[in-house]
Design an enzyme around this catalytic site. Structure first.
Site, PDB file in Angstrom:
ATOM      1  CG  HIS A  25      -1.864   1.035   1.184  1.00 44.15           C
ATOM      2  ND1 HIS A  25      -3.531   0.740   1.274  1.00 44.15           N
ATOM      3  CD2 HIS A  25      -1.893   2.356   0.969  1.00 44.15           C
ATOM      4  CE1 HIS A  25      -4.157   1.597   1.170  1.00 44.15           C
ATOM      5  NE2 HIS A  25      -3.364   2.840   1.031  1.00 44.15           N
ATOM      6  CG  HIS A  27      -1.511   6.189  -2.305  1.00 43.55           C
ATOM      7  ND1 HIS A  27      -2.754   6.202  -3.091  1.00 43.55           N
ATOM      8  CD2 HIS A  27      -1.667   5.631  -1.138  1.00 43.55           C
ATOM      9  CE1 HIS A  27      -3.870   5.690  -2.405  1.00 43.55           C
ATOM     10  NE2 HIS A  27      -3.152   5.224  -1.298  1.00 43.55           N
ATOM     11  CG  ASP A  29      -1.025  10.712  -5.847  1.00 45.14           C
ATOM     12  OD1 ASP A  29      -0.826   9.585  -5.242  1.00 45.14           O
ATOM     13  OD2 ASP A  29      -2.208  11.170  -6.295  1.00 45.14           O
ATOM     14  N   GLY A 186      -9.891   7.487  -2.170  1.00 44.14           N
ATOM     15  CA  GLY A 186     -10.523   8.765  -2.104  1.00 44.14           C
ATOM     16  C   GLY A 186     -11.318   9.062  -0.765  1.00 44.14           C
ATOM     17  CG  HIS A 213      -7.999   3.314   0.046  1.00 45.43           C
ATOM     18  ND1 HIS A 213      -7.519   2.715  -1.107  1.00 45.43           N
ATOM     19  CD2 HIS A 213      -6.951   4.081   0.779  1.00 45.43           C
ATOM     20  CE1 HIS A 213      -6.355   3.325  -1.224  1.00 45.43           C
ATOM     21  NE2 HIS A 213      -6.007   4.013  -0.281  1.00 45.43           N
ATOM     22  CD  GLU A 216      -7.284   6.094   5.194  1.00 51.36           C
ATOM     23  OE1 GLU A 216      -5.876   6.753   5.448  1.00 51.36           O
ATOM     24  OE2 GLU A 216      -7.713   5.749   3.953  1.00 51.36           O
ATOM     25  CG  ASP A 313      -1.600   5.902   3.040  1.00 53.38           C
ATOM     26  OD1 ASP A 313      -1.925   5.478   1.857  1.00 53.38           O
ATOM     27  OD2 ASP A 313      -2.140   6.532   3.855  1.00 53.38           O
TER      28      ASP A 313
END
Length: 371
Positions: A25, A27, A29, A186, A213, A216, A313
């Site tokens: 996991h 990302h 970006d 998102g 996701h 969370e 993350d």
């Protein structure tokens, strides 16, 4: 406790950075180098809150430590703004892989949302090709440096938008060209997996693995929707599955727990939890239990037999690395090498790879820890 994200730590006399690790996991970006952001922003004419790389890194860390997922996500407007050309995506992906390899990762899955990288005129297909080119360049560079790493793409659809079916088709189309699965991300609260029925139906019919996701920014109902509506094989974070556990007694250090049906299903089916300790604190995912890592239900979930995995993350926003996350857990819960190996084996077993390749990965981890 402060642990340098670019440094190392030791457990039982062994360098954590040197241990073979699996990252599920992470990302794209959320993993840019600050100096790369500054250079790309200058080329693209993007205004930054700070133009000095060190101060920019500090800005991301401060902004991300908001206590809510929604505020945390606002920082990505900066990183995605400089990732709108083929050259930029390729560079960022290459450096992303190099940084993973430097941290001892031997297999990783990088998730990113192609729909957020079209402002410069790229098509969805061109964006995926650009990232794959960067991944392969990063793998080759790591190999030249004596490090072996493999990285697969997870194509992410943004749950607040209406392009999930389109991204699902894109993921299926590129399944033999670097894409290993699909992700839904998102703002979680108010945007359940059930709102993306067409996407998940297509993915199910195509037998493409899915992670969602969930658990969370919202609680057990979101996890239930991820599993039943999203057909998720893993849970992105999933930390709030602990809300479906009731502590009914303690005997010394042993805790007696009553499982809800959802928690028991996740535990008994060994559905991997993609936990990210530092990020979970920043987004408020663990607010029900407290504000420090000691309060994180990570250890409770681990001791109860959940398939916990350790992840970063967003390395930029959390100013972290996988080595740092593991070091923090060692310091907080007094884990040893056997525990760290268990986390990597859980991740390897949950990787979106054919079973033969997962078995090879498990062997590499065993050999690396034994050495």
């Amino acid at each position: 406790m402060t642990i340098d994200p670019f440094g190392d730590a030791r457990v039982e006399g062994v360098s954590i950075r040197s241990l073979p690790k699996v990252s599920l996991h992470d990302h794209l970006d959320g993993g840019l180098r600050p100096d790369t952001i500054v250079e790309l922003a200058e080329e693209a004419g993007v205004d930054l809150p700070e133009t000095d790389p060190a101060r920019l890194a500090s800005w991301f860390a401060r902004q991300s430590d908001s206590g809510t997922l929604e505020k945390y996500l606002e920082t990505f407007a900066v990183t995605t703004a400089v990732m709108q050309t083929r050259a930029a995506l390729t560079r960022v992906a290459k450096e992303f892989v190099e940084d993973l390899a430097e941290d001892g990762v031997i297999y990783g899955e990088v998730r990113w949302a192609p729909e957020q990288h079209l402002a410069g005129g790229l098509t969805l297909e061109e964006a995926v090709e650009a990232v794959q080119e960067g991944i392969e360049q990063g793998e080759d560079a790591a190999d030249d440096d004596g490090r072996s790493i493999r990285v697969g793409q997870l194509l992410t659809a943004m749950r607040q938008n209406d392009r999930s079916a389109e991204i699902a088709r894109l993921a299926v189309a590129f399944r033999d060209e670097g894409v290993v699965g699909f992700d839904l991300a998102g703002p979680e609260d108010g945007h359940p997996a059930s709102a993306h029925e067409a996407a998940f139906a297509l993915l199910g019919e195509s037998f493409l693995p899915v992670t969602v996701h969930a658990g969370e920014g919202a609680g057990p109902a979101s996890i239930r929707s991820a599993l039943l509506d999203g057909r998720a094989l893993r849970l992105g974070h999933g930390v709030r599955i602990a809300e479906d556990l009731e502590i009914v007694g303690r005997e010394g250090e042993e805790v007696r727990v009553r499982f809800g049906d959802l928690a028991r299903w996740v535990r008994d089916r060994e559905i991997p939890l993609e936990l990210a300790p530092s990020s979970n604190l920043q987004t408020g995912a663990t607010a029900a239990w407290g504000k420090t890592l000691e309060d994180h239900p990570f250890d409770l979930l681990y001791q109860l037999g959940f398939a916990v995995t350790v992840n970063t993350d967003n390395r930029l926003m959390s100013r972290t690395s996988l080595t740092r996350e593991l070091a923090l857990l060692v310091h907080t819960f007094d884990y040893g090498l056997d525990d760290l190996e268990a986390f990597q084996l859980n991740a390897a077993a949950g990787a979106f790879l054919p079973v033969e390749e997962r078995e090879e990965l498990i062997e590499l981890i065993g050999e690396g820890f034994a050495a």
